[in-house]
Enzyme design. Structure first.
Site, PDB file in Angstrom:
ATOM      1  N   ARG A  99      -4.375  -0.796  -4.991  1.00 10.63           N
ATOM      2  CA  ARG A  99      -3.984  -2.418  -5.251  1.00 10.63           C
ATOM      3  C   ARG A  99      -4.317  -2.920  -3.705  1.00 10.63           C
ATOM      4  O   ARG A  99      -3.599  -3.025  -3.331  1.00 10.63           O
ATOM      5  CB  ARG A  99      -2.506  -2.723  -5.808  1.00 10.63           C
ATOM      6  CG  ARG A  99      -2.136  -3.720  -6.048  1.00 10.63           C
ATOM      7  CD  ARG A  99      -0.607  -3.716  -7.183  1.00 10.63           C
ATOM      8  NE  ARG A  99      -0.932  -4.114  -8.238  1.00 10.63           N
ATOM      9  CZ  ARG A  99      -0.359  -4.307  -8.924  1.00 10.63           C
ATOM     10  NH1 ARG A  99       1.294  -3.723  -8.808  1.00 10.63           N
ATOM     11  NH2 ARG A  99      -0.092  -3.439 -10.213  1.00 10.63           N
ATOM     12  N   GLY A 118      -2.147  -1.968   5.571  1.00  9.71           N
ATOM     13  CA  GLY A 118      -2.114  -3.320   6.734  1.00  9.71           C
ATOM     14  C   GLY A 118      -3.144  -4.247   6.126  1.00  9.71           C
ATOM     15  O   GLY A 118      -3.084  -4.559   4.366  1.00  9.71           O
ATOM     16  N   SER A 166       4.063   0.238   2.632  1.00  6.46           N
ATOM     17  CA  SER A 166       5.229  -0.347   2.321  1.00  6.46           C
ATOM     18  C   SER A 166       5.712   0.811   0.921  1.00  6.46           C
ATOM     19  O   SER A 166       7.209   0.957   0.481  1.00  6.46           O
ATOM     20  CB  SER A 166       5.240  -1.278   1.432  1.00  6.46           C
ATOM     21  OG  SER A 166       4.086  -1.000   0.263  1.00  6.46           O
ATOM     22  N   SER A 168       2.610  -2.031  -4.202  1.00 10.99           N
ATOM     23  CA  SER A 168       1.371  -0.539  -4.485  1.00 10.99           C
ATOM     24  C   SER A 168       1.426  -0.801  -5.848  1.00 10.99           C
ATOM     25  O   SER A 168       2.142  -0.933  -6.776  1.00 10.99           O
ATOM     26  CB  SER A 168       2.488   0.688  -4.235  1.00 10.99           C
ATOM     27  OG  SER A 168       2.390   0.353  -2.637  1.00 10.99           O
ATOM     28  N   ASP A 204       6.979   0.658  -5.494  1.00  8.25           N
ATOM     29  CA  ASP A 204       6.603  -0.360  -4.714  1.00  8.25           C
ATOM     30  C   ASP A 204       6.194  -1.948  -5.091  1.00  8.25           C
ATOM     31  O   ASP A 204       5.455  -1.428  -6.308  1.00  8.25           O
ATOM     32  CB  ASP A 204       5.802   0.064  -3.240  1.00  8.25           C
ATOM     33  CG  ASP A 204       5.600  -0.517  -2.340  1.00  8.25           C
ATOM     34  OD1 ASP A 204       6.199  -1.314  -1.836  1.00  8.25           O
ATOM     35  OD2 ASP A 204       4.242  -1.181  -2.860  1.00  8.25           O
ATOM     36  N   ASP A 208      -3.289   3.969  -3.423  1.00  7.19           N
ATOM     37  CA  ASP A 208      -3.594   3.421  -4.606  1.00  7.19           C
ATOM     38  C   ASP A 208      -4.349   2.550  -4.070  1.00  7.19           C
ATOM     39  O   ASP A 208      -5.037   2.614  -3.590  1.00  7.19           O
ATOM     40  CB  ASP A 208      -1.202   2.837  -4.634  1.00  7.19           C
ATOM     41  CG  ASP A 208      -1.912   1.540  -3.617  1.00  7.19           C
ATOM     42  OD1 ASP A 208      -1.812   0.732  -4.348  1.00  7.19           O
ATOM     43  OD2 ASP A 208      -2.133   2.242  -2.827  1.00  7.19           O
ATOM     44  N   THR A 259       0.676  -1.327   0.127  1.00  3.77           N
ATOM     45  CA  THR A 259      -0.289  -0.103  -0.145  1.00  3.77           C
ATOM     46  C   THR A 259       0.857   1.186   0.064  1.00  3.77           C
ATOM     47  O   THR A 259       1.763   1.261   0.560  1.00  3.77           O
ATOM     48  CB  THR A 259      -0.943  -0.246   0.975  1.00  3.77           C
ATOM     49  OG1 THR A 259      -1.730  -1.154   1.263  1.00  3.77           O
ATOM     50  CG2 THR A 259      -1.624   1.340   1.423  1.00  3.77           C
ATOM     51  N   LYS A 291      -9.215   2.084  -0.755  1.00  2.00           N
ATOM     52  CA  LYS A 291      -8.271   2.738   0.803  1.00  2.00           C
ATOM     53  C   LYS A 291      -8.663   3.588   1.755  1.00  2.00           C
ATOM     54  O   LYS A 291      -8.153   3.778   3.071  1.00  2.00           O
ATOM     55  CB  LYS A 291      -6.645   2.484   0.411  1.00  2.00           C
ATOM     56  CG  LYS A 291      -6.594   1.021   0.070  1.00  2.00           C
ATOM     57  CD  LYS A 291      -5.355   0.957  -0.362  1.00  2.00           C
ATOM     58  CE  LYS A 291      -5.141  -0.565  -1.240  1.00  2.00           C
ATOM     59  NZ  LYS A 291      -2.973  -0.453  -1.134  1.00  2.00           N
TER      60      LYS A 291
END
Length: 802
Positions: free
Chosen positions: A586, A614, A696, A736, A733, A584, A554, A600
């Site tokens: 995903r 998380g 992340s 993400s 990342d 994002d 994330t 999110k």
């Protein structure tokens, strides 16, 4: 008296004292009621008077970005309008953010209004300061200063010293990577003023002593007005006395020289400076001369240096304006017969774009936020009445940043002063004040700044710190003293390493020669290097457990913005500050992408939203639970939810589970106290920041924020920056990806930009279609609203006795 016993006298006192106190109280209450009745009969603007004694002074003086009116004025704009009443600096006050009323107050100086600064300021400035005196004395002192400035601003001697000190300061920066510009600018302007006014050279010990005393003197303006030994205020009063003594010593020396008692001073020393000019005025006493000298030094030290620093700050953030300014200065230098020749008055008159930069920096930076005035009588302006004796504060910042008067007011744009536009702008902006108290040294300051800036832009490039900005206290200060990174303008785009390469001769056949030869004979490697892979395999073989990489899959971010471009100053439906959240879309489980377009950004309250990173189930459960608690809290209190309430609920819940609930959150919202942004970690710890990243991809997103975030971002700039930060996480990342969701929260409004950007669109679609197996169809849908019903059941029994 001999016949009156002490007991009888005591009895009479016990009866008379309460009676006298009662009569006095009745008179005071009656006087207050009469004043209130008089004020009620007058049409006062709306407003609030704040706390007893202090009023709203502390809130009014709260530091804020100098290119904005500040939270106090923003809140009062939306609640009361551009003109409102308050209680500031110990007096009932009319605060004016209306350009028309401001000009009315300035133009009626000494007729309807009079300068009225707080008494502690008088203790530092003295009783003959231009800021505090009024009437004939003010006109006399001001005319003397204006006449000398008008005659000396174009004198070759003065221009020579500006040039000399500017070049000297540029030379002192040679070899330095960083410069505290605001401090350097103050030292430069004070040395120039001391030389111009008193003919004291910068290298003399007296000049250093005056500089030290003047710095102590200035610190008194921003200190508590407590005249006790050791306090900043008491030190400032003593520094002022020392400055006065220094000026008087110079005056005494000049008088002795004039009378021939001190021939060793020389015939021409000091002639033509300001002190000589005013010593020839027989109408001024020594205290008046000292006061006007210190006033001009004050203007040069504080106002001119502040404007120089603001120009450096704004030019760094406006590369187009800097390029135009540099082009103009280069043309002036090339048109001179000798390019190394010093500047002269004709060169100054060609600096048209430089004038625009100065005026625009004054408008955006607001060196003078407001002035103190007092009504001499009841003054009627349109439908309002300003009672006699009330203070009036014309707020220049408000009209300078009013979107009704200026297009994109928060944008630094010197071109708005070009050509015929300058006349229109001069009616809307009061950079140097107005009326009878128009700044007498304005023209002198423009000459000094233009000459200094000419050498600065041609000799150096500079860069300000990312978190640097001018703050209003209400005087302008910089958060870090305007620490700038500099490099010579001729050094190109990259900073060169000036350390010379060390050359050493190697003896033939020596160990060093053989090692050097062997190193040089190794051919350079190409392609990928697997050295670290081999090292990791060796460590793993020897029993060393390699650390696993942490990935939540994330990137979530948030920032606080201040949009001065799209908000009407006095529109009660809008407020400038807001919060922008981004995430994002995903969702991953290990190496598997479970959902390419999940949400999110979670709803918490109408004015509060939260981004979650998380475990998806944990973030959904925690935010839903706290959202329900906030809803119940609103039902119970009947008020809008506060961001700090949501923060408390979330951190208490996560702390109680000690990190076993995997929810890392970015919480943002706007309540009646303004915008707020917080981060909450899975263990319950929190941070309060102007911008934040989690997940992340947080490091990649933080790299964007650290390099590009600045205070005073507009709504569009904030959305662009958040989008760029999320894209950085998506491209750098592992977990993400997919799209960018944005949520913009302002006072009373929320804007959810679902799939605002799709940076990685799907480019391949399988030609084979997949059909899901047919499941049980929904035959009918019926929604039954849930209603609360209360049934009263009569229960038999004896009635209670009444």
């Amino acid at each position: 008296m001999d016949g009156i016993s002490p007991a009888l006298l005591l009895s009479l006192l016990l009866v008379l004292l309460p009676t006298l106190a009662y009569i006095l109280l009745i008179r005071l209450l009656r006087s207050r009621d009469e004043k209130l009745a008089d004020l009620a009969a007058k049409i006062l603007p709306p407003g609030s008077m704040g706390w007893p004694l202090f009023g709203e002074t502390l809130h009014f003086l709260k530091p804020h970005f100098s290119g904005s009116p500040g939270i106090f004025l923003q809140q009062h704009f939306s609640r009361y309008g551009k003109v409102f009443k308050s209680h500031l600096f110990g007096s009932p006050t009319i605060v004016s953010c209306d350009l028309e009323l401001n000009m009315f107050v300035l133009q009626n100086e000494e007729k309807l209004f009079q300068a009225s600064y707080p008494k502690p300021i008088h203790g530092i400035l003295g009783k003959y300061s231009l800021l505090t005196v009024s009437g004939d004395l003010h006109r006399k002192l001001r005319n003397i200063g204006v006449s000398f400035i008008a005659s000396s601003k174009s004198s070759p001697h003065f221009l020579h010293w500006i040039e000399k000190l500017s070049i000297s300061m540029m030379d002192s920066w040679s070899g330095r990577n960083e410069v505290s510009f605001f401090k350097e600018a103050k030292a430069f302007t004070l040395r120039l003023m001391v030389k111009h006014l008193l003919s004291v050279n910068p290298e003399e010990a007296l000049a250093s002593r005056i500089l030290e005393d003047f710095q102590t003197y200035m610190r008194g303006f921003v200190s508590l007005p407590i005249n006790l030994p050791g306090t900043a205020y008491a030190k400032a009063v003593k520094a002022r006395a020392r400055l006065s003594s220094s000026v008087k010593e110079i005056m005494e020396g000049r008088r002795k020289r004039r009378s021939g008692e001190l021939e060793e001073l020389g015939e021409g020393e000091g002639e033509g400076d300001f002190l000589d000019a005013i010593l020839s005025k027989q109408s001024l006493n020594d205290d008046e001369i000292v006061s006007i000298v210190l006033d001009i030094m004050l203007g040069g030290y504080e106002t001119t240096s502040t404007l120089m620093a603001l120009i450096v700050y704004f030019l760094h953030h406006s590369p187009i304006a800097l390029a135009k300014l540099k082009e103009e200065q280069q043309a002036i230098r090339k048109n001179k017969k000798d390019e190394s020749a010093p500047l002269d008055w004709e060169d100054y008159k060609k600096m048209e774009y430089s004038y625009n930069v100065i005026y625009e920096a004054m408008r955006c930076g607001n060196v003078v936020k407001f002035v103190h005035r007092k009504a001499l009588q009841d003054v009627k302006f349109k439908e309002l009445v300003i009672p006699s004796g009330w203070k009036v504060l014309p707020i220049f910042t408000a009209s300078h940043m009013d979107p009704d008067l200026h297009k994109n007011p928060a944008q630094f744009d010197p071109s708005r002063w070009t050509g015929d536009l300058s006349k229109e702008m001069s009616r809307k902006v009061t950079p140097f004040g107005g009326g009878a108290r128009l700044c007498p040294g304005a023209e002198l300051a423009k000459v000094v700044i233009s000459f200094f800036r000419h050498h600065l832009v041609l000799r150096y490039r500079w860069k300000t710190k990312s978190d640097e900005c001018p703050l209003a206290y209400p005087y302008v200060e910089f958060r870090r003293g305007l620490m700038i990174e500099i490099e010579p303008a001729a050094a190109g785009g990259r900073r060169r390493n000036r350390s010379p390469k060390k050359s050493s001769k190697l003896l033939p056949g020596s160990v060093e020669s053989k090692m050097s030869k062997s190193v040089l004979e190794v051919p350079p490697k190409g392609g990928f290097s697997f050295d670290l892979c081999k090292r990791n395999a060796m460590l793993s073989k020897n029993g060393v457990q390699l650390p696993p990489f942490t990935k939540t899959g994330t990137t979530i971010v948030g920032l606080i913005f201040q949009d001065f471009k799209i908000v009407q100053f006095c529109n009660v439906n809008h407020i400038n500050d807001g919060v922008i959240l981004g995430a994002d879309t995903r969702a991953t489980s290990g190496s598997i992408v479970c959902d390419k377009n999940c949400e999110k950004i979670h709803y918490m309250a109408p004015n509060i939203y939260c981004c979650g990173a998380g475990t998806a189930a944990d973030t959904e459960a925690v935010t839903d639970m706290v959202s329900s608690q906030l809803q119940l809290h609103r039902y119970h209190t009947g008020r809008e939810s506060r961001v700090v309430t949501a923060l408390t609920y979330l951190k208490r819940h996560l702390f109680s589970y000690q990190g076993h609930v995997s929810a890392a959150l970015v919480l943002g919202g706007v309540d009646f106290t303004g915008p707020h942004l917080h981060t909450i970690y899975p263990h319950g710890s929190t941070d309060t920041l102007p911008y934040a990243t989690m997940g992340s991809g947080s490091l990649a997103a933080m790299a964007i924020f650290e390099s590009k975030y600045k205070e005073g971002l507009t709504r569009d700039e904030g959305v662009q920056l958040v989008t760029e930060a999320i894209c950085s996480g998506i491209f750098n990342d592992l977990g993400s990806g997919s799209n960018v969701d944005i949520c913009v929260i302002t006072k009373g409004n929320k804007e959810f930009l679902r799939n605002h950007l799709k940076p990685t669109p799907r480019t391949y679609v399988s030609p084979k279609e997949y059909a899901f197996t047919k499941k049980t169809e929904v035959l009918s849908t019926k929604i039954t609203p849930l209603k609360e019903k209360v049934q009263i059941i009569e229960v038999g029994g004896e009635a209670m006795e009444e």
